[in-house]
Design a protein around this motif. Sequence first.
Motif, PDB file in Angstrom:
ATOM      1  N   ARG A  78       0.853  -1.086   0.118  1.00 36.46           N
ATOM      2  CA  ARG A  78       0.103   0.021   0.080  1.00 36.46           C
ATOM      3  C   ARG A  78       0.949   1.371  -0.060  1.00 36.46           C
ATOM      4  O   ARG A  78       1.473   1.653   0.860  1.00 36.46           O
ATOM      5  CB  ARG A  78      -1.019   0.048   1.199  1.00 36.46           C
ATOM      6  CG  ARG A  78      -1.732   1.285   1.196  1.00 36.46           C
ATOM      7  CD  ARG A  78      -2.459   1.213   2.514  1.00 36.46           C
ATOM      8  NE  ARG A  78      -3.539   2.323   2.902  1.00 36.46           N
ATOM      9  CZ  ARG A  78      -3.247   3.405   3.715  1.00 36.46           C
ATOM     10  NH1 ARG A  78      -2.437   3.357   4.562  1.00 36.46           N
ATOM     11  NH2 ARG A  78      -3.913   4.351   3.784  1.00 36.46           N
ATOM     12  N   VAL A  79       0.765   1.904  -1.240  1.00 29.85           N
ATOM     13  CA  VAL A  79       1.699   3.179  -1.240  1.00 29.85           C
ATOM     14  C   VAL A  79       0.858   4.178  -1.505  1.00 29.85           C
ATOM     15  O   VAL A  79       0.124   4.251  -2.809  1.00 29.85           O
ATOM     16  CB  VAL A  79       2.892   3.182  -2.320  1.00 29.85           C
ATOM     17  CG1 VAL A  79       3.663   4.492  -2.287  1.00 29.85           C
ATOM     18  CG2 VAL A  79       3.759   1.915  -1.896  1.00 29.85           C
ATOM     19  N   TYR A  80       0.281   4.992  -0.540  1.00 25.70           N
ATOM     20  CA  TYR A  80      -0.736   6.001  -1.013  1.00 25.70           C
ATOM     21  C   TYR A  80       0.014   7.710  -0.967  1.00 25.70           C
ATOM     22  O   TYR A  80       0.487   8.022   0.172  1.00 25.70           O
ATOM     23  CB  TYR A  80      -1.846   6.215   0.384  1.00 25.70           C
ATOM     24  CG  TYR A  80      -3.099   6.818   0.214  1.00 25.70           C
ATOM     25  CD1 TYR A  80      -3.040   8.080   0.102  1.00 25.70           C
ATOM     26  CD2 TYR A  80      -4.057   6.089   0.475  1.00 25.70           C
ATOM     27  CE1 TYR A  80      -4.228   8.855  -0.279  1.00 25.70           C
ATOM     28  CE2 TYR A  80      -5.537   6.832   0.375  1.00 25.70           C
ATOM     29  CZ  TYR A  80      -5.348   8.130  -0.104  1.00 25.70           C
ATOM     30  OH  TYR A  80      -6.531   8.826  -0.520  1.00 25.70           O
ATOM     31  N   PRO A  81      -0.186   7.890  -2.234  1.00 28.69           N
ATOM     32  CA  PRO A  81       0.741   9.145  -2.472  1.00 28.69           C
ATOM     33  C   PRO A  81       0.347  10.214  -1.227  1.00 28.69           C
ATOM     34  O   PRO A  81      -0.748  10.484  -0.966  1.00 28.69           O
ATOM     35  CB  PRO A  81       0.203   9.746  -3.594  1.00 28.69           C
ATOM     36  CG  PRO A  81      -0.021   8.209  -4.574  1.00 28.69           C
ATOM     37  CD  PRO A  81      -0.754   7.471  -3.359  1.00 28.69           C
ATOM     38  N   PHE A 132       4.906   1.275   8.225  1.00 28.37           N
ATOM     39  CA  PHE A 132       4.637   2.231   7.379  1.00 28.37           C
ATOM     40  C   PHE A 132       5.725   3.403   7.336  1.00 28.37           C
ATOM     41  O   PHE A 132       6.318   3.637   8.432  1.00 28.37           O
ATOM     42  CB  PHE A 132       3.257   2.836   7.327  1.00 28.37           C
ATOM     43  CG  PHE A 132       2.839   3.582   8.476  1.00 28.37           C
ATOM     44  CD1 PHE A 132       3.205   4.959   8.559  1.00 28.37           C
ATOM     45  CD2 PHE A 132       2.414   3.020   9.641  1.00 28.37           C
ATOM     46  CE1 PHE A 132       3.001   5.936   9.657  1.00 28.37           C
ATOM     47  CE2 PHE A 132       1.997   3.594  10.939  1.00 28.37           C
ATOM     48  CZ  PHE A 132       2.178   4.974  10.848  1.00 28.37           C
ATOM     49  N   ILE A 133       6.064   3.974   6.308  1.00 28.48           N
ATOM     50  CA  ILE A 133       7.001   5.269   6.241  1.00 28.48           C
ATOM     51  C   ILE A 133       6.275   6.352   5.889  1.00 28.48           C
ATOM     52  O   ILE A 133       5.235   6.391   4.900  1.00 28.48           O
ATOM     53  CB  ILE A 133       8.154   4.844   5.278  1.00 28.48           C
ATOM     54  CG1 ILE A 133       9.013   3.647   5.545  1.00 28.48           C
ATOM     55  CG2 ILE A 133       8.963   6.262   5.083  1.00 28.48           C
ATOM     56  CD1 ILE A 133       9.954   3.214   4.303  1.00 28.48           C
ATOM     57  N   HIS A 172      -1.977   2.365  -7.323  1.00 23.71           N
ATOM     58  CA  HIS A 172      -3.171   1.755  -6.780  1.00 23.71           C
ATOM     59  C   HIS A 172      -3.808   2.155  -5.377  1.00 23.71           C
ATOM     60  O   HIS A 172      -4.695   2.148  -5.100  1.00 23.71           O
ATOM     61  CB  HIS A 172      -2.883   0.107  -6.391  1.00 23.71           C
ATOM     62  CG  HIS A 172      -2.471  -0.791  -7.716  1.00 23.71           C
ATOM     63  ND1 HIS A 172      -3.182  -0.680  -8.760  1.00 23.71           N
ATOM     64  CD2 HIS A 172      -1.078  -1.049  -7.919  1.00 23.71           C
ATOM     65  CE1 HIS A 172      -2.668  -1.600  -9.882  1.00 23.71           C
ATOM     66  NE2 HIS A 172      -1.407  -1.807  -9.134  1.00 23.71           N
ATOM     67  N   ALA A 173      -2.514   3.034  -4.828  1.00 25.75           N
ATOM     68  CA  ALA A 173      -3.046   3.722  -3.462  1.00 25.75           C
ATOM     69  C   ALA A 173      -3.797   2.814  -2.567  1.00 25.75           C
ATOM     70  O   ALA A 173      -3.212   1.834  -1.992  1.00 25.75           O
ATOM     71  CB  ALA A 173      -3.907   4.924  -3.792  1.00 25.75           C
ATOM     72  N   ASP A 174      -5.186   2.918  -2.056  1.00 27.82           N
ATOM     73  CA  ASP A 174      -5.769   2.057  -1.354  1.00 27.82           C
ATOM     74  C   ASP A 174      -6.628   0.776  -1.872  1.00 27.82           C
ATOM     75  O   ASP A 174      -7.144   0.078  -1.005  1.00 27.82           O
ATOM     76  CB  ASP A 174      -6.730   2.911  -0.471  1.00 27.82           C
ATOM     77  CG  ASP A 174      -6.382   3.710   0.768  1.00 27.82           C
ATOM     78  OD1 ASP A 174      -6.765   4.846   1.172  1.00 27.82           O
ATOM     79  OD2 ASP A 174      -5.287   3.270   1.300  1.00 27.82           O
ATOM     80  N   THR A 175      -6.398   0.952  -3.264  1.00 23.38           N
ATOM     81  CA  THR A 175      -7.204  -0.180  -3.838  1.00 23.38           C
ATOM     82  C   THR A 175      -6.731  -1.630  -3.392  1.00 23.38           C
ATOM     83  O   THR A 175      -7.746  -2.446  -3.206  1.00 23.38           O
ATOM     84  CB  THR A 175      -7.133  -0.147  -5.426  1.00 23.38           C
ATOM     85  OG1 THR A 175      -7.325   1.060  -5.906  1.00 23.38           O
ATOM     86  CG2 THR A 175      -7.655  -1.119  -6.115  1.00 23.38           C
TER      87      THR A 175
END
Length: 208
Positions: A78-81, A132-133, A172-175
């Motif tokens: 999960r990489v949420y911009p 998480f970072i 994909h963010a939160d997808t």
Amino acid sequence: MKKRWTVILGILFFCSCAPKVFKAKWTKEVAPERYTARFETTKGSFDVAVTRKYSPKAADRFYQLVKHHCFDNAIFYRVYPDFVAQFGSSDTITYQKWSSHKVPDEKVVQANKKGTLSFARSGKETRTTDLFINLKDNTHLDTITYEGVTGFPSFGVVTQGMSVVEALHSEHADTTMDTLDLMYSNREAFMDRFPSLDLIEQIRLIQD
């Protein structure tokens, strides 16, 4: 905003570790007061400097997990911009063993500013194997209360290679959070669905 931080909560039933090896004595290991963890990823390498005094129990657990190769081949799932990059993998057996040795909760000492590292959690003593970072200053995470626990204590910070962290695949963010059950039940199928997600090849300890 509520959605964005609630999905940081730790995964209670699944693991972020591999291989499927565990020894209870590992959970008693104490980290150095300062150490560096070098992340080698499919996007490049970056370093996280850990200072134990900011969250001693978190620093110890991260040290234990890295030392015993729990993040080899882990997924940045999960990489949420402009929010967080969260990582973990799918070894449910090892997760259950690590999570049976709980990490006591601690107060936030170092704020969740850009580049800092924190454990995900989902209530009391649930900092286990997912982290998480922060991709920007997320100081609201210092004071959020959930299930009787306040804040996400950060204990490390990216000192080299923040551009690598910022370049992690984030389309994909939160997808992906909607299909995490697939990641845990069938990692291959999950990666077929999200083939561009970046991986942690390994994390190495570098004592300062």
